[in-house]
Design a protein around this motif. Structure first.
Motif, PDB file in Angstrom:
ATOM      1  N   LYS A   3      49.753  40.758  -3.525  1.00 14.95           N
ATOM      2  CA  LYS A   3      48.497  41.281  -2.998  1.00 14.95           C
ATOM      3  C   LYS A   3      47.466  40.199  -3.205  1.00 14.95           C
ATOM      4  O   LYS A   3      47.296  39.681  -4.318  1.00 14.95           O
TER       5      LYS A   3
ATOM      6  N   TYR B 194      47.882  40.444  -7.362  1.00 17.32           N
ATOM      7  CA  TYR B 194      48.955  41.197  -8.009  1.00 17.32           C
ATOM      8  C   TYR B 194      50.264  40.862  -7.336  1.00 17.32           C
ATOM      9  O   TYR B 194      50.285  40.480  -6.171  1.00 17.32           O
TER      10      TYR B 194
ATOM     11  N   HIS C  70      46.071  56.182   4.326  1.00 17.51           N
ATOM     12  CA  HIS C  70      45.894  56.181   2.882  1.00 17.51           C
ATOM     13  C   HIS C  70      45.608  54.755   2.430  1.00 17.51           C
ATOM     14  O   HIS C  70      46.335  53.834   2.757  1.00 17.51           O
TER      15      HIS C  70
ATOM     16  N   ARG D 249      45.866  53.133  -0.279  1.00 15.74           N
ATOM     17  CA  ARG D 249      46.581  52.402  -1.312  1.00 15.74           C
ATOM     18  C   ARG D 249      48.080  52.321  -1.075  1.00 15.74           C
ATOM     19  O   ARG D 249      48.786  51.664  -1.816  1.00 15.74           O
ATOM     20  N   THR D 250      48.512  52.986  -0.065  1.00 10.02           N
ATOM     21  CA  THR D 250      49.960  53.049   0.117  1.00 10.02           C
ATOM     22  C   THR D 250      50.397  51.969   1.101  1.00 10.02           C
ATOM     23  O   THR D 250      49.714  51.700   2.093  1.00 10.02           O
TER      24      THR D 250
ATOM     25  N   TRP E 224      55.149  51.883  -1.689  1.00 10.05           N
ATOM     26  CA  TRP E 224      54.458  51.466  -2.891  1.00 10.05           C
ATOM     27  C   TRP E 224      53.065  52.066  -2.936  1.00 10.05           C
ATOM     28  O   TRP E 224      52.471  52.388  -1.909  1.00 10.05           O
ATOM     29  N   ASP E 225      52.582  52.099  -4.124  1.00 14.81           N
ATOM     30  CA  ASP E 225      51.190  52.463  -4.360  1.00 14.81           C
ATOM     31  C   ASP E 225      50.596  51.318  -5.152  1.00 14.81           C
ATOM     32  O   ASP E 225      51.201  50.840  -6.106  1.00 14.81           O
ATOM     33  N   THR E 226      49.430  50.924  -4.739  1.00 16.45           N
ATOM     34  CA  THR E 226      48.875  49.756  -5.428  1.00 16.45           C
ATOM     35  C   THR E 226      48.579  50.036  -6.894  1.00 16.45           C
ATOM     36  O   THR E 226      48.361  49.139  -7.687  1.00 16.45           O
ATOM     37  N   LYS E 227      48.529  51.291  -7.206  1.00 12.92           N
ATOM     38  CA  LYS E 227      48.253  51.578  -8.614  1.00 12.92           C
ATOM     39  C   LYS E 227      49.445  51.266  -9.496  1.00 12.92           C
ATOM     40  O   LYS E 227      49.303  50.873 -10.650  1.00 12.92           O
ATOM     41  N   SER E 228      50.613  51.470  -8.976  1.00 12.68           N
ATOM     42  CA  SER E 228      51.784  51.315  -9.843  1.00 12.68           C
ATOM     43  C   SER E 228      52.501  50.011  -9.532  1.00 12.68           C
ATOM     44  O   SER E 228      52.507  49.553  -8.396  1.00 12.68           O
TER      45      SER E 228
ATOM     46  N   GLU F 287      48.465  61.954  -0.416  1.00 15.74           N
ATOM     47  CA  GLU F 287      48.142  62.130  -1.821  1.00 15.74           C
ATOM     48  C   GLU F 287      49.061  63.140  -2.454  1.00 15.74           C
ATOM     49  O   GLU F 287      49.557  62.954  -3.560  1.00 15.74           O
TER      50      GLU F 287
ATOM     51  N   GLY G  26      55.008  61.008  -8.108  1.00 16.79           N
ATOM     52  CA  GLY G  26      54.607  60.532  -9.427  1.00 16.79           C
ATOM     53  C   GLY G  26      55.059  61.480 -10.514  1.00 16.79           C
ATOM     54  O   GLY G  26      55.500  61.075 -11.592  1.00 16.79           O
TER      55      GLY G  26
END
Lengths: 131, 707
Positions: free
Chosen positions: B507, B518, B536, B538-539, B552-556, B693, B700
């Protein structure tokens, strides 16, 4: 001379159009353009029956003969003809006949395979033959 | 009166031996009959017979005497006894003419002369005797006397000279001299000899003269002129026929067959013909799935209906490397053709722009020197097409231009990529000049700005090789990673993702060109596609050569969801109308997933009928249609069944939870006749985000449970 040529054109051809196959390139060009195109160009008529190498050689001799005798005042025909004949005699053997002019007619007996009849520069007709 | 003579010819006596009288006037001693050979002719009239009176009797059979008469006629008694006609001799010369005509110049007229000389001399001989009293004798005598006189004189002269000259000298000498001059036989001997004459021979050779021929002609100036004109025209027509095909069309501008309006008419006609012919396909394209009202589609499998396979002759040998729908015209798309083979880069690449109104032939066709690998239309100016090639060149085409050349092209001097360009993306921000991004295996992400007459490159990012975080000491890796795909986030326009050949997804940010923000690791092999979710923020989804598709989710740090497709995944794409629907393309089929319906398995799939591998997919932004490219140069158009496209058609406003399958009013609607308000885009977006979400939350939760 140019006047005469044009007069010939108009008197002989009048206003007729050449047939379709011929009109493409030259119809759009003026007479002056066409004459300019003719300079330096030679046309070998069908009557000529030399074999190919002799033909090119003879043609070159004729053209060089004419060119070398063309002064600013025009072509010295006698000198040019003499020149051509001498060169031909030297190269291919004696008794060549050279006729160079702008309008004439002829009836000759010539040896086979030694005749060249060509036009040059849009003005001169040259006949050379061995006899 | 001349004496009359009878030709003395003896006639053979007849058998009786009688001799009859011929004429009473004839010589009585000789009765001779006429020669039978003479016949009954009248001798007087016959001038041909020579009258020769001295013929012998014995010459009767002499043919020579009568060369003209060869008759062998038998005479009868009576004829023999007939009287002979009288024969008269005439003094006329039978051979002489009757008269003699001559032109008299004095009178200027032809004059005839009857008096003809009749004398014929048969024989003449000059005698040797001269008559003594004739004048000839006198002349002869005179000559003789002259000669004698001359001799005498000469003699006298000779002796006189000799004597007079040597008078004082010895007379004996003179006598001796005299004697010497007088040659006699005793003093004078003559000797002669004859040399051998050389034999003279005559030889002659006759050669054939060289073959000659006659020529005759007349030279006129007009003849010369004509032949020159002919020559020029002949040359020009020959030259023109060779160039005719190339030049024909633009030169015949006045010809109504090639005018622009006629072309347009032809185009419309062609489209009509095609549409008539392919009427079924067009009906399917428009109306399939809406007519057939499947009752419970919301809970069933979806299907994809193949409608067209769009290809053309030239494309057959090439692979479809990229497909892009036009942002403005929903029936227009561009197909880039090249080759994925490393070794066999078969020359040119093509860009075919098709319109669905005529699927038989591309509307626009461009050739590029190398294979095309990536394509993109500009979102705002739909005629600009950015193209990336196998040799790293990027070009910009204006598809409206008449000459099929790019308006911009990058060269080595302008820092073109050294490796194939895998993806291209226009910068949606056109506050300044237009620009687009490209990524290539040489590890550079470059932003190209369209300046006045050239492309200005600007390296956004150099993909550094990152060692495995979990691995052993990998040492320092030198070089750049190979970027294969990238995608910009719609919600955060400066952020973008890069997928590399090493399997890492980075990223990055436009502002930080040096480092990655990242790195997502999870794929083992090359990442072929990364796509952000449309709704969405972040996905994102990625497709990789390790047979998996991961969400993927940018959070994880790791993937949220992973789908194993059993073979290489070459392309993946979110559906533009939903946040939970995506299509993944393997070598053999296209699988459509709906995460809301089934989080593990697919909801719909296709099967390619022909033996070709699939290479790309592209969702149409407006219609429920997906384009799939294959490696035989063809693009297949599939229509998605409505259970795969839940939100594409009108959604009733009241219903938030249960989404109707299509616009047809179902039992859930209270008032079928009341006009249904279509949902606004914001509503849809919000909805979709919600959906995602939820899914993420669910997943999750699972993960946490697992852990």
């Amino acid at each position: 001379q140019m006047c005469i040529r044009d007069r010939y054109q108009r008197r002989v051809h009048g206003d007729y159009k050449l047939d379709n196959s011929c009109t493409e390139m030259t119809e759009s060009m003026s007479t002056a353009d066409i004459k300019r195109m003719m300079i330096g160009k030679e046309i070998i008529k069908e009557m000529s029956d030399m074999n190919a190498e002799m033909l090119t050689e003879a043609k070159d001799i004729v053209i060089s003969g004419i060119e070398s005798n063309t002064a600013s005042t025009g072509l010295n025909m006698e000198a040019a003809a003499k020149n051509i004949k001498d060169t031909l005699d030297k190269k291919y053997g004696p008794s060549w006949h050279v006729i160079l002019g702008e309008g004439y007619s002829f009836d000759v007996s010539a040896q086979e395979k030694s005749v060249l009849y060509m036009y040059y520069n849009g003005a001169y007709g040259i006949l050379i033959y061995k006899a | 009166m001349p004496p009359k003579l009878v030709p003395a010819r003896s006639i053979p006596t007849n058998s009786t031996g009688k001799k009859t009288q011929i004429t009473p006037k004839s010589n009585p001693k000789k009765f001779t009959k006429r020669n039978s050979r003479m016949g009954n002719m009248d001798v007087n009239d016959d001038k041909r017979i020579p009258e020769n009176p001295e013929i012998n009797e014995e010459d009767q059979d002499d043919m020579y005497q009568n060369p003209y008469q060869r008759r062998e006629r038998e005479w009868t008694e009576e004829e023999l006894n007939q009287k002979m006609p009288t024969k008269v001799l005439q003094p006329n010369n039978p051979n002489s003419p009757n008269n003699f005509t001559q032109f008299s110049f004095k009178d200027r007229v032809f004059k005839m002369d009857e008096m003809v000389d009749q004398m014929v001399i048969h024989f003449a001989y000059d005698g040797e005797f001269i008559y003594k009293e004739s004048p000839e004798y006198d002349i002869q005598e005179a000559i003789k006397e002259n000669r004698e006189a001359l001799i005498k004189e000469a003699k006298n002269a000779m002796t006189a000279d000799d004597l007079s000259a040597h008078k004082e000298a010895d007379t004996e000498e003179g006598l001796k001299k005299l004697k010497r001059t007088l040659r006699n036989k005793f003093n004078y001997n003559e000797r002669q000899s004859q040399t051998v004459n050389e034999v003279i021979r005559e030889r002659g050779v006759s050669t054939q003269p060289p073959p000659m021929k006659r020529l005759n002609l007349e030279l006129n100036l007009w003849d010369v002129w004509d032949s020159y004109i002919n020559e020029f025209n002949k040359v020009s027509t020959e030259g023109e026929t060779s160039k005719a095909q190339v030049k024909e069309k633009p030169e015949k501008s006045d010809n109504s067959l090639y005018s622009v309006s006629f072309k347009r008419c032809l185009k419309i006609m062609e489209r009509m013909v095609v549409q008539n012919e392919q009427q079924e396909q067009y009906w399917d394209y428009k109306y399939y799935f809406t007519e057939k009202d499947m009752p419970d589609i919301s809970n069933s499998e979806g299907s994809l209906l193949p409608i067209w396979r769009i290809t053309s002759e030239k494309q057959r040998k090439k692979h479809v490397t990229s497909i892009c729908w036009n942002p403005r015209y929903s029936d227009f798309f561009a197909v880039g053709l090249g080759s994925y083979h490393f070794n066999r880069q078969a020359g040119q690449g093509y860009i075919c722009c098709y319109s669905l109104k005529n699927t038989t032939y591309p509307e626009y066709f461009f050739t590029t020197p190398k294979g095309v690998m990536a394509l993109d239309f500009h979102p705002k100016s739909p005629a600009l097409l950015a193209v990336g090639l196998y040799d790293g060149t990027v070009m910009v085409f204006d598809i409206r231009s008449k000459h099929k050349k790019p308006i911009y092209q990058s060269t080595v001097r302008t820092m073109k990529h050294t490796e194939p360009v895998w993806q291209i993306f226009w910068n949606p921000d056109n506050s300044k000049n237009y620009s687009f991004y490209s990524i290539s295996s040489d590890g550079r992400v470059t932003n190209w700005v369209l300046m006045k007459n050239k492309l200005e490159p600007e390296d956004i990012m150099k993909l550094k090789l990152v060692a495995d975080t979990h691995g052993e000491d990998g040492g320092n890796l030198i070089g750049l990673a190979c970027g294969l795909c990238f995608d910009f986030n719609k919600f955060e326009p400066n952020t973008f993702l890069v997928g590399t050949e090493e399997g890492k997804i980075h990223k990055c940010n436009l502002s930080y060109s040096g480092q990655y923000q990242y790195t997502f690791e999870g794929h083992i092999q090359a990442v072929y596609k990364v796509r952000w979710n449309y709704f969405h923020p972040r996905t994102f989804i990625s497709a990789s050569a390790d047979w998996t598709v991961k969400i993927w989710d940018t959070k994880s740090p790791g993937p949220v969801m992973s789908f194993d497709l059993g073979t290489q995944v070459v392309d993946v794409s979110w559906a533009p109308y939903s946040s939970v629907v995506f299509a993944a393309c393997t070598l053999e089929k296209v699988l459509v997933y709906d995460l809301e319906y089934d989080k593990v398995g697919k909801r719909g799939e296709t099967k390619q009928p022909k033996q070709s591998k699939l290479t790309n997919i592209a969702f149409s932004p407006k219609d429920p249609v997906i384009l799939v490219g294959d490696d035989h140069g063809g693009v297949t158009l599939f229509k998605l069944s409505p259970n795969l496209t839940p939100n594409l058609v009108k959604v009733p406003k009241s219903d938030e939870k249960k989404i109707g399958p299509d616009g047809k009013p179902i039992e859930t609607k209270p008032d079928p006749k009341a006009p249904i308000e279509p949902p606004t885009p914001e509503q849809i977006a919000a909805e979709e985000e919600q959906k995602m979400e939820k899914i993420l939350a669910l997943v999750g939760k699972f993960d946490k449970d697992d852990l």
